[in-house]
Design a protein around this motif. Structure first.
Motif, short mmCIF file in Angstrom:
data_model
loop_
_atom_site.label_atom_id
_atom_site.label_comp_id
_atom_site.label_asym_id
_atom_site.label_seq_id
_atom_site.Cartn_x
_atom_site.Cartn_y
_atom_site.Cartn_z
N ILE A 84 22.74 6.58 23.43
CA ILE A 84 22.40 7.25 24.32
C ILE A 84 23.28 6.98 25.52
O ILE A 84 23.86 7.52 26.54
N LEU A 88 26.06 8.73 28.09
CA LEU A 88 25.72 8.71 29.69
C LEU A 88 26.98 8.30 30.19
O LEU A 88 27.46 8.57 31.42
N VAL A 158 13.58 1.68 24.97
CA VAL A 158 15.01 2.36 24.97
C VAL A 158 14.89 2.97 26.40
O VAL A 158 16.01 2.74 26.93
N HIS A 159 14.08 3.31 26.55
CA HIS A 159 13.88 3.95 28.08
C HIS A 159 14.35 2.93 29.23
O HIS A 159 14.95 3.15 30.17
N VAL A 162 18.26 1.65 28.46
CA VAL A 162 19.49 2.53 28.79
C VAL A 162 20.22 2.38 29.96
O VAL A 162 21.53 2.11 29.71
N PRO A 163 19.48 2.48 31.04
CA PRO A 163 20.30 2.16 32.32
C PRO A 163 21.22 0.90 32.23
O PRO A 163 22.25 0.75 32.84
#
Ligand SMILES: Nc1ncnc2c1ncn2[C@@H]1O[C@H](COP(=O)(O)OP(=O)(O)OP(=O)(O)O)[C@@H](O)[C@H]1O
Ligand SMILES: [Mg+2]
Lengths: 283, 390, 254
Positions: A84, A88, A158-159, A162-163
């Motif tokens: 992911i 991005l 995960v949330h 990710v950044p």
């Protein structure tokens, strides 16, 4: 020909900059590194002198289950996070102006928002009779298991990650010279081939940094798992918290903290060959 | 290591040429020594596996009011020497004096020395005016004096119109002038310039050469100028020091350096030279007979003592080789001819040796033109052969 | 670059939505008229926003968090600036080691850091006090400030300092008059990042405070663990809006 005695001349005294340089390292040594020594001491003296805490951790079936679950959850979340984040990062760096800006906003709004608020958002969505089950019911998928389970924890982790994982990948991608890609196209390579054979290998260092970072972050993490797992999906870091404050088992908590630290440094050491610590930090 | 002060300056400056700096007298320190280093050594990272000797036993003295240039290839230690004079780097051993005072242990702010940096290092958050005022303010000069000096400096470098601009809105040449004005404003006794022209394009560089030179005359401040561009060094300097690999090779006026090189390195680095190996075959008076293998004997003056059979090097500038044909002495073969616009260059084979000859274009001095394959005779202009022992 | 990949674009869009989803999801919950966390059933109310202004609970915590964040971000920025400039000026042989040392709190698992800081504060009797919390926050956020400041310094021309010294400025004068003005954006970034990090710090905070000193994250945590007060939704919405606004404003500036 006379030669002056070779007396090494020291730099002229600049005590000011010396004090500036050492203030922070000294404070951190006193307030952070030394307490580690204290914690290690706790781990072998509480409740009594000996290695029983470590023996307990490495032989107890309950702890082995926790370690196994932790490793599993961290691996799965890392495995989901990386693709992911790569996607991005790719669109952020290589996308057209508007798309790149949109992606950037999607990355940075969660990045700056408190982990608690983000976990709360997932609680709202995933809890029993929350948004997700409403939607599932609307589509006739009643009985979809939501609520406090391992998948909620993984979603939240995960949330969260990710950044963070986007940044090292994007910083490596930004350094890829686009002319190299054009050259490959010019040499007759098909676009997809250019991606697989040129772009992906060139961006791999960023992927390795992101991998190590994600895995390390997820190991030491307890806020999201505690909120989304609700005591049902207990991971190592959470166990430290529980041992220290719920069962007041300080020695065991300290020993677990030490074990986590050692694990993290082992991973860092292993991944040192493919990444440098600065890459991990730079964006 | 006595070379440093061997050559007296043969061209005393005509006093009438000096235009005093508006409102203040040029700094004059007749016959005094501006900077002097003795047995100077600098080892970077001494005591570690990365130890690197950047300067090896350098002796040098620079006279007051002199335009002095440090010339040498990249990495030879020019910047290191300059930084030691400026106080940015500590010397490893030896002494360093500025106007008689031992400054080896003084921090940069306590030295009567200012620097013009290669990339100018103008303070980006200050206007031109504030940049120039900085050094004066640090000296605690009264406000009125600061302002008048800044105006004078702006005028001196023709930057009055740009006084309130910031450095990042200006061109390279303009920044260069501001950097000069900033360094000159506090009236240092010594100005260090580290390749200040290297960031400019050719035309501007040539213009700034003249400006720098006349600025030095006007202010009378001793300039120590670093460059790796020999043309720049020859054009601007009163004296030049050639450095190679941390060693001082030769110090002298531009003419000395060019005409009387004392080592193969200098002969080769300054301009172009044919370097030929030869054997001494007898000395009479100050003149030696030298045997060049595959060519024959030539004669040249020698300054130092040489012995029969000793191996020496001959240096001959390409423009001082005379080519000819038809006199029965033909021993060289032209292998290549290059047209250079203002001259023609011939590459020759003489026995084992490859030589280069250059002759002005257009049959000047009645010289003929040759084509590759021609067999020619080679002669040397009188006094053109320089015998080098090292 | 590699042609138009619809699948890639779609997946990237989905990933972006995934990141925003939980932030959007809380919005309706903050307007519920009910006492417990629920979707508003046609009835909307701002009562949970009003609840934030209760001086004994939410407002008190906001005050505590603000105080702690301001203090620790200023201290962390000052320490990081001194350290960064010291490294930049002196380039000590131990530089890499020292930087590694001060970045340690980022690498070490937060829970282990928390145990260590708990140990420290227990020894010096500062558990559950504002000074103790500020000290722990400084330790945890200072690496971020150091990274921002080292980044700014790495773009600074070394000769600027030499030029200032050369023109007669002492080392302190050149730091104040030349170095600091030229890294002002880095300083601001360092301060801002540490402010946000301290404001949001939860892992160490949960270990070293919580009875007398209750920061906003600690209060949110308690609510999430115990009874899911819709005020959490209201607070979240405010924080999300503020963050979004700041990011959009900064984007439109550049
Ligand atoms: N801080 C340093 N640490 C270690 N070695 C250095 C350092 N500064 C310079 N050196 C080395 O010392 C030698 C001389 O460097 P210096 O900068 O004086 O060369 P230079 O003559 O000015 O060259 P250039 O014309 O390229 O500027 C070089 O080999 C360089 O690599
Ligand atoms: Mg140099």
């Amino acid at each position: 020909m006379m030669r002056a005695q070779s007396t090494p001349v020291r730099r002229y005294a600049a005590t000011g900059s010396l004090a500036m340089l050492w203030a922070l390292p000294v404070i951190l040594t006193l307030a952070y590194v030394l307490p580690f020594a204290g914690v290690t001491l706790w781990s072998v003296t509480r409740p009594e002198l000996g290695l029983q805490n470590y023996v307990r951790i490495f032989t107890g079936a309950d702890f082995q289950a926790i370690f196994f679950r932790t490793a599993w959850v961290c691996l799965v979340s890392t495995a989901i996070t990386i693709p992911i984040a790569y996607l991005l990062a790719y669109y952020w760096v290589m996308g057209s102006g508007r798309r790149s800006r949109l992606v950037e906003i999607c990355i940075f709004i969660p990045f700056w928002i408190s982990v608690l608020v983000r976990a709360f958002g997932w609680v709202v969505i995933l809890r029993n009779n929350g948004l997700a089950s409403d939607v599932a019911n609307a589509f006739g998928l009643g009985g979809l298991s939501t609520g406090r389970n391992v998948w909620s924890v993984i979603t939240g982790m995960v949330h969260f990650m990710v950044p963070f994982a986007v940044l090292p990948m994007a910083s490596v991608m930004r350094k890829i010279d686009r002319r190299v890609l054009l050259a490959a196209l010019g040499l007759g390579c098909r676009p997809l081939g250019v991606f697989w054979r040129i772009y992906l290998p060139m961006s791999l260092p960023g992927v390795f940094s992101a991998l190590a970072m994600t895995f390390i972050f997820s190991l030491g993490f307890f806020v999201t798992p505690m909120i989304l797992g609700g005591g049902r999906v207990v991971l190592t870091a959470e166990t430290v918290f529980v041992q220290m404050f719920q069962t007041a088992n300080w020695g065991l908590g300290a020993a677990l903290g030490v074990v986590l630290l050692v694990a993290v440094f082992a991973i860092l050491w292993l991944s040192q060959r493919v990444m440098r610590i600065e890459q991990l930090m730079s964006r | 290591m006595q070379r440093a002060i061997k050559h007296p300056d043969p061209r005393p400056r005509a006093e009438s040429n000096i235009v005093p700096m508006a409102g203040s007298d040029p700094v004059r320190h007749p016959n005094s020594v501006a900077a002097e280093v003795r047995n100077l050594r600098k080892t970077y990272n001494a005591g570690t596996p990365h130890a690197h000797e950047a300067l090896k036993d350098v002796d040098l003295s620079i006279r007051a009011n002199e335009f002095f240039t440090l010339l040498g290839p990249s990495g030879c230690g020019k910047t290191t020497l300059l930084r030691i004079l400026g106080g940015f780097e500590m010397l490893t051993s030896g002494t360093c004096r500025i106007f008689g005072e031992d400054v080896s242990r003084l921090p940069p702010e306590a030295r009567p020395v200012n620097t013009v940096f290669q990339q100018y290092a103008l303070f980006p958050h200050m206007t031109v005016r504030r940049n120039i005022a900085f050094g004066l303010e640090m000296l605690g000069k009264p406000r009125a004096e600061v302002e008048s000096t800044v105006e004078r400096m702006l005028d001196l470098v023709h930057m009055t119109d740009y006084a309130d601009r910031r450095p990042d809105t200006m061109s390279g040449g303009q920044r260069q002038r501001v950097a000069l004005a900033r360094a000159l404003a506090p009236q240092p006794k010594l100005l260090l310039l580290d390749e200040p022209l290297s960031a400019l394009d050719l035309k501007l560089r040539q213009k700034m050469r003249l400006e720098l030179k006349s600025l030095q005359r006007e202010t009378g401040i001793t300039f120590i100028f670093v460059t790796h561009d020999q043309e720049e060094a020859l054009a601007m300097s009163d004296r030049v020091a050639v450095i190679s690999n941390g060693h001082l090779q030769q110090v002298g006026t531009p003419e000395d350096i060019y005409e009387q090189p004392q080592s193969r390195f200098v002969a080769d680095f300054i301009g172009e030279s044919n370097l030929i190996e030869a054997k001494v075959a007898g000395v009479t008076g100050g003149e030696a007979s030298l045997d060049i293998e595959g060519f024959g004997k030539v004669h040249a003056p020698v300054a130092e003592r040489v012995e029969d059979g000793q191996k020496v090097w001959l240096s001959i500038r390409p423009e001082r080789l005379v080519l000819g044909s038809g006199d029965g002495q033909e021993r060289a073969k032209v292998t290549d001819r290059t047209y250079l616009g203002n001259a023609v260059e011939y590459h020759l084979h003489v026995g084992e040796h490859a030589l280069t000859a250059r002759s002005p274009r257009g049959g000047l001095r009645g010289r003929q033109d040759f084509a590759p394959g021609d067999v020619v005779s080679v002669g040397f202009e009188p006094g053109s052969i320089k015998v080098l022992l090292s | 670059m590699f042609g138009k990949s619809r699948l890639g674009g779609f997946l990237a869009g989905a990933s972006g939505l995934f990141l925003l989803l939980p932030l959007v999801a809380v919005i309706p919950f903050s307007f519920t008229a009910k006492r417990f966390l629920s979707m508003p059933d046609g009835e909307y109310s701002l009562r949970h926003y009003v609840a934030i202004f209760d001086p004994d609970t939410w407002l008190a915590s906001i005050g505590t968090s603000t105080l702690v964040a301001l203090l620790s971000s200023v201290i962390a920025t000052a320490l990081a600036a001194a350290f960064g400039i010291g490294i930049w000026l002196r380039r000590p042989a131990s530089g890499r080691f020292l930087i590694g040392l001060v970045l340690l709190p980022i690498i070490v698992p937060p829970v282990t850091s928390a145990v260590a800081l708990y140990f420290l504060l227990a020894q010096i009797g500062l558990l559950d006090t504002v000074p103790g919390l500020v000290l722990s926050h400084v330790v945890m956020i200072v690496p971020f400030a150091v990274i921002a400041i080292l980044g700014a310094l790495s773009r600074l021309d070394r000769n600027l300092e030499l030029a200032a010294r050369n023109l007669g400025a002492s080392q302190m004068q050149s730091i104040i008059m030349v170095i600091l003005p030229n890294i002002r954006f880095g300083l601001f970034a360092a301060w801002f990042v540490s402010l946000v990090m301290s404001w949001e710090e939860s892992s160490v905070t949960l270990f070293v405070s919580g009875v007398n000193v209750i920061t906003l994250p600690k209060r949110i945590w308690d609510n999430l663990r115990l009874d899911l007060d819709p005020a959490v939704a209201a607070i979240s919405v405010i924080m999300i809006l503020a963050t979004t606004l700041v990011i959009l404003l900064r984007k439109s500036e550049t």
